[in-house]
Design a protein around this motif. Structure first.
Motif, PDB file in Angstrom:
ATOM      1  N   PHE A 109      -6.204   9.069  -3.955  1.00 14.92           N
ATOM      2  CA  PHE A 109      -5.353   9.790  -4.895  1.00 14.92           C
ATOM      3  C   PHE A 109      -3.915   9.908  -4.401  1.00 14.92           C
ATOM      4  O   PHE A 109      -3.019  10.255  -5.179  1.00 14.92           O
ATOM      5  CB  PHE A 109      -5.906  11.196  -5.160  1.00 14.92           C
ATOM      6  N   THR A 110      -3.679   9.622  -3.130  1.00 15.39           N
ATOM      7  CA  THR A 110      -2.304   9.635  -2.609  1.00 15.39           C
ATOM      8  C   THR A 110      -1.426   8.654  -3.375  1.00 15.39           C
ATOM      9  O   THR A 110      -0.193   8.792  -3.385  1.00 15.39           O
ATOM     10  CB  THR A 110      -2.295   9.301  -1.104  1.00 15.39           C
ATOM     11  N   ASN A 111      -2.029   7.680  -4.037  1.00 18.91           N
ATOM     12  CA  ASN A 111      -1.259   6.755  -4.868  1.00 18.91           C
ATOM     13  C   ASN A 111      -0.546   7.452  -6.016  1.00 18.91           C
ATOM     14  O   ASN A 111       0.254   6.820  -6.717  1.00 18.91           O
ATOM     15  CB  ASN A 111      -2.177   5.659  -5.418  1.00 18.91           C
ATOM     16  N   VAL A 112      -0.819   8.732  -6.225  1.00 18.31           N
ATOM     17  CA  VAL A 112      -0.086   9.487  -7.242  1.00 18.31           C
ATOM     18  C   VAL A 112       1.416   9.457  -6.964  1.00 18.31           C
ATOM     19  O   VAL A 112       2.233   9.591  -7.888  1.00 18.31           O
ATOM     20  CB  VAL A 112      -0.602  10.943  -7.306  1.00 18.31           C
ATOM     21  N   ILE A 113       1.795   9.263  -5.713  1.00 16.09           N
ATOM     22  CA  ILE A 113       3.224   9.195  -5.384  1.00 16.09           C
ATOM     23  C   ILE A 113       3.873   8.024  -6.109  1.00 16.09           C
ATOM     24  O   ILE A 113       4.930   8.154  -6.733  1.00 16.09           O
ATOM     25  CB  ILE A 113       3.420   9.078  -3.862  1.00 16.09           C
ATOM     26  N   GLY A 114       3.228   6.854  -6.022  1.00 16.43           N
ATOM     27  CA  GLY A 114       3.754   5.698  -6.735  1.00 16.43           C
ATOM     28  C   GLY A 114       3.669   5.854  -8.237  1.00 16.43           C
ATOM     29  O   GLY A 114       4.552   5.398  -8.977  1.00 16.43           O
ATOM     30  N   MET A 115       2.588   6.498  -8.727  1.00 18.89           N
ATOM     31  CA  MET A 115       2.453   6.715 -10.166  1.00 18.89           C
ATOM     32  C   MET A 115       3.584   7.595 -10.692  1.00 18.89           C
ATOM     33  O   MET A 115       4.120   7.371 -11.778  1.00 18.89           O
ATOM     34  CB  MET A 115       1.108   7.380 -10.480  1.00 18.89           C
ATOM     35  N   ALA A 116       3.948   8.617  -9.910  1.00 18.06           N
ATOM     36  CA  ALA A 116       4.996   9.544 -10.344  1.00 18.06           C
ATOM     37  C   ALA A 116       6.383   8.929 -10.270  1.00 18.06           C
ATOM     38  O   ALA A 116       7.258   9.237 -11.088  1.00 18.06           O
ATOM     39  CB  ALA A 116       4.946  10.816  -9.486  1.00 18.06           C
ATOM     40  N   THR A 117       6.603   8.041  -9.299  1.00 13.60           N
ATOM     41  CA  THR A 117       7.949   7.501  -9.094  1.00 13.60           C
ATOM     42  C   THR A 117       8.182   6.173  -9.807  1.00 13.60           C
ATOM     43  O   THR A 117       9.127   6.036 -10.589  1.00 13.60           O
ATOM     44  CB  THR A 117       8.226   7.328  -7.585  1.00 13.60           C
ATOM     45  N   LEU A 118       7.319   5.196  -9.556  1.00 13.87           N
ATOM     46  CA  LEU A 118       7.578   3.843 -10.063  1.00 13.87           C
ATOM     47  C   LEU A 118       6.921   3.553 -11.406  1.00 13.87           C
ATOM     48  O   LEU A 118       7.187   2.502 -11.990  1.00 13.87           O
ATOM     49  CB  LEU A 118       7.127   2.806  -9.035  1.00 13.87           C
ATOM     50  N   ILE A 119       6.083   4.449 -11.910  1.00 14.97           N
ATOM     51  CA  ILE A 119       5.490   4.258 -13.239  1.00 14.97           C
ATOM     52  C   ILE A 119       6.055   5.315 -14.196  1.00 14.97           C
ATOM     53  O   ILE A 119       6.862   5.009 -15.072  1.00 14.97           O
ATOM     54  CB  ILE A 119       3.955   4.334 -13.200  1.00 14.97           C
ATOM     55  N   PHE A 120       5.672   6.579 -14.014  1.00 16.41           N
ATOM     56  CA  PHE A 120       6.216   7.620 -14.879  1.00 16.41           C
ATOM     57  C   PHE A 120       7.734   7.723 -14.719  1.00 16.41           C
ATOM     58  O   PHE A 120       8.463   7.900 -15.697  1.00 16.41           O
ATOM     59  CB  PHE A 120       5.570   8.969 -14.575  1.00 16.41           C
ATOM     60  N   GLY A 121       8.219   7.618 -13.492  1.00 16.93           N
ATOM     61  CA  GLY A 121       9.656   7.755 -13.251  1.00 16.93           C
ATOM     62  C   GLY A 121      10.489   6.748 -14.022  1.00 16.93           C
ATOM     63  O   GLY A 121      11.584   7.067 -14.515  1.00 16.93           O
ATOM     64  N   VAL A 122       9.975   5.511 -14.145  1.00 15.12           N
ATOM     65  CA  VAL A 122      10.706   4.490 -14.902  1.00 15.12           C
ATOM     66  C   VAL A 122      10.751   4.858 -16.381  1.00 15.12           C
ATOM     67  O   VAL A 122      11.796   4.737 -17.042  1.00 15.12           O
ATOM     68  CB  VAL A 122      10.055   3.107 -14.704  1.00 15.12           C
ATOM     69  N   SER A 123       9.629   5.313 -16.931  1.00 16.09           N
ATOM     70  CA  SER A 123       9.610   5.750 -18.332  1.00 16.09           C
ATOM     71  C   SER A 123      10.551   6.938 -18.544  1.00 16.09           C
ATOM     72  O   SER A 123      11.295   6.991 -19.529  1.00 16.09           O
ATOM     73  CB  SER A 123       8.198   6.133 -18.757  1.00 16.09           C
ATOM     74  N   TYR A 124      10.506   7.891 -17.630  1.00 13.33           N
ATOM     75  CA  TYR A 124      11.365   9.074 -17.733  1.00 13.33           C
ATOM     76  C   TYR A 124      12.844   8.684 -17.748  1.00 13.33           C
ATOM     77  O   TYR A 124      13.654   9.256 -18.491  1.00 13.33           O
ATOM     78  CB  TYR A 124      11.062  10.011 -16.567  1.00 13.33           C
ATOM     79  N   ALA A 125      13.184   7.691 -16.955  1.00 10.81           N
ATOM     80  CA  ALA A 125      14.590   7.306 -16.831  1.00 10.81           C
ATOM     81  C   ALA A 125      15.077   6.430 -17.974  1.00 10.81           C
ATOM     82  O   ALA A 125      16.264   6.484 -18.334  1.00 10.81           O
ATOM     83  CB  ALA A 125      14.807   6.577 -15.503  1.00 10.81           C
ATOM     84  N   THR A 126      14.193   5.611 -18.565  1.00 13.54           N
ATOM     85  CA  THR A 126      14.655   4.563 -19.483  1.00 13.54           C
ATOM     86  C   THR A 126      14.263   4.747 -20.943  1.00 13.54           C
ATOM     87  O   THR A 126      14.935   4.213 -21.823  1.00 13.54           O
ATOM     88  CB  THR A 126      14.133   3.188 -19.025  1.00 13.54           C
TER      89      THR A 126
END
Length: 466
Positions: A260-277
């Motif tokens: 579940f530590t992969n949540v870091i990548g999910m929050a930054t490089l997946i959700f974060g990209v949607s949030y930004a763009t």
């Protein structure tokens, strides 16, 4: 008469052949890079382009959630692939499963590049996309488990973490390749052309993966220890998953939670990209800008992964995994805050710290740590099933993030940041409850798992040299 680990290794090399960690690491690096090029390509497209061409909707929240859900669908089939391909790797050999997984992945990704859009065939377009995503998930489930088992079993005990880290570095290189191909297309093509045909080019290039995968993987040699086990006449478990759940249930559960530590990548490089763009959030970054952010994060990871892999051989893996998970989880909200500030330089700094440094402390070491938790007879299955069950659950985090912090909501960085940190704390606890492997030879770990005998370091009298 007892046999020492040194005698065991000498007998293996005399009867079967020498271990070759450099060739195994290179094979794992190249294979993982090619296979994760395919998988990362879909992840990027799911946030940047698929909401518009496969899931048109007047409600931007619905389109984003639907696209991210197809990203998650690929993880639904991963446990199935882990069970099937893990058993294949444990019973037939690490080499065979690696060749098959790569060829299947190349086919599925190439086919995505040929798909019609929603505007052309309606609901059939997302249905076909989901089917191909399921095939991708099935194929990738056997990659890292087989590659890291191959490397760990070829490597000297004192450098297992270093050599095994190269398969993880390869996954980052694959992401870099995917970003590097998409970046100029998104930056220089007009939006209409990019949405019409430009996005297809990187997927069609997967035809080369099929050829490269066969040429690379067919020359890989099985680890001597695995061949010795096969030649010894010891019966291999007919159903490795049953053996895993019967003999190592709590190890399996802990590894799932650690994933579940992969949540870091999910929050930054997946959700974060949607949030930004995505327009619905109103931040206003362009797709090309965040392709650069993703590229920088992966370049930083390529540099730090072998460093942390080597460090894990010296100071142990548990400490690095705990520090990386907690640190990355704590700072993920800060990265989203940087996006909220609309400061691209600050975004770059934060992504390097969170994704390039803290998360890689965990990412560079978890593959070796997981492999060391399971005996050889079920090593690929144990790693693959626990990792992919964990990733299947974690893959829904981006959609959950979008649901709890939809476009138009306030305090998005705080809500997502606290959620991410809480999940990382649970994962860190599972890591602390797992037995450490620092200073243990692979042969000693094997004997301990097979016979429940004390580890060699536990048998040494006080003051003895290790």
């Amino acid at each position: 008469m007892s046999t020492t680990p040194g005698d065991f290794r000498a007998d293996l090399e005399a009867s079967i052949g020498r271990r070759d960690p450099k060739k195994a690491a290179m094979s794992g690096w190249i294979g993982s890079a090619l296979e994760y090029y395919d998988f990362a390509l879909y992840s990027l497209a799911a946030t940047l382009i698929f909401p518009a061409i496969f899931f048109p909707s007047e409600n931007p929240t619905v389109a984003i959630i639907a696209s991210l859900a197809t990203y998650a669908v690929g993880y639904l089939s991963r446990p199935v692939g882990a069970v099937v391909l893990g058993a294949y790797g444990d019973r037939r050999g690490r080499k065979h499963v690696l060749v098959f997984a790569m060829l299947l992945m190349g086919f599925a990704t190439f086919a995505v590049g040929l798909l019609p859009t929603y505007g052309q065939v309606g609901i059939l377009a997302p249905v076909l996309l989901v089917v191909l995503r399921l095939i991708q998930g099935f194929a990738v489930a056997g990659e890292l488990g087989g590659a890291s088992a191959m490397i760990v079993e070829h490597s000297p005990d004192a450098k297992r973490g270093f050599f095994a880290s190269f398969s993880l570095q390869g996954t980052q290189v694959g992401s870099i390749l995917a970003t590097a191909v998409l970046l100029p297309l998104a930056a220089f093509l007009p939006d209409e052309q990019f949405e019409t045909w430009g996005w297809r080019i990187p997927f069609l290039l997967s035809a080369f993966v099929i050829l490269a995968g066969y040429l690379i993987r067919r020359r890989v040699q099985e680890p001597p220890a695995y061949l010795a086990q096969s030649d010894s006449g010891k019966a291999k478990p007919r159903f490795p998953l049953v053996d895993l759940l019967r003999t190592r249930p709590w190890v399996f559960v802990r590894c799932v939670i650690m994933t579940f530590t992969n949540v870091i990548g999910m929050a930054t490089l997946i959700f974060g990209v949607s949030y930004a763009t995505q327009e619905g959030y109103g931040i206003g970054f362009s797709s090309s800008e965040f392709l650069w952010v993703t590229l920088v994060a992966n370049v930083a990871a390529v540099v730090t992964i072998p460093l942390f892999g080597a460090l894990s051989d010296r100071i142990g893996r548990r400490g690095l995994m705990v520090a990386g998970g907690i640190g990355g989880g704590l700072l993920a909200g800060g990265y989203l805050w940087a996006i909220d500030q609309r400061s691209l330089p600050l975004v770059f700094v934060c992504i390097v710290i969170v994704q390039g440094i803290f998360f890689q402390m965990w990412n560079a070491t978890f593959a070796t740590f997981f492999q060391e938790q399971f005996p050889m007879r079920i090593r690929v299955t144990g790693f693959a099933v626990s990792q992919n069950v964990g990733l299947m659950i974690a893959s829904f985090f981006p959609s959950i993030f979008t649901a709890v912090a939809p476009p138009g909501s306030s305090n998005v960085p705080l809500v997502i940041g606290l959620t991410t940190f809480g999940i990382c704390l649970v994962s860190a606890l599972a890591t602390l409850l797992s037995p450490g492997t620092k200073g243990k030879s692979l042969e000693d770990l094997e004997a301990h798992k097979a016979d429940r005998q004390p580890l060699r370091s536990e048998r040494l009298p006080s003051g003895s040299a290790k």
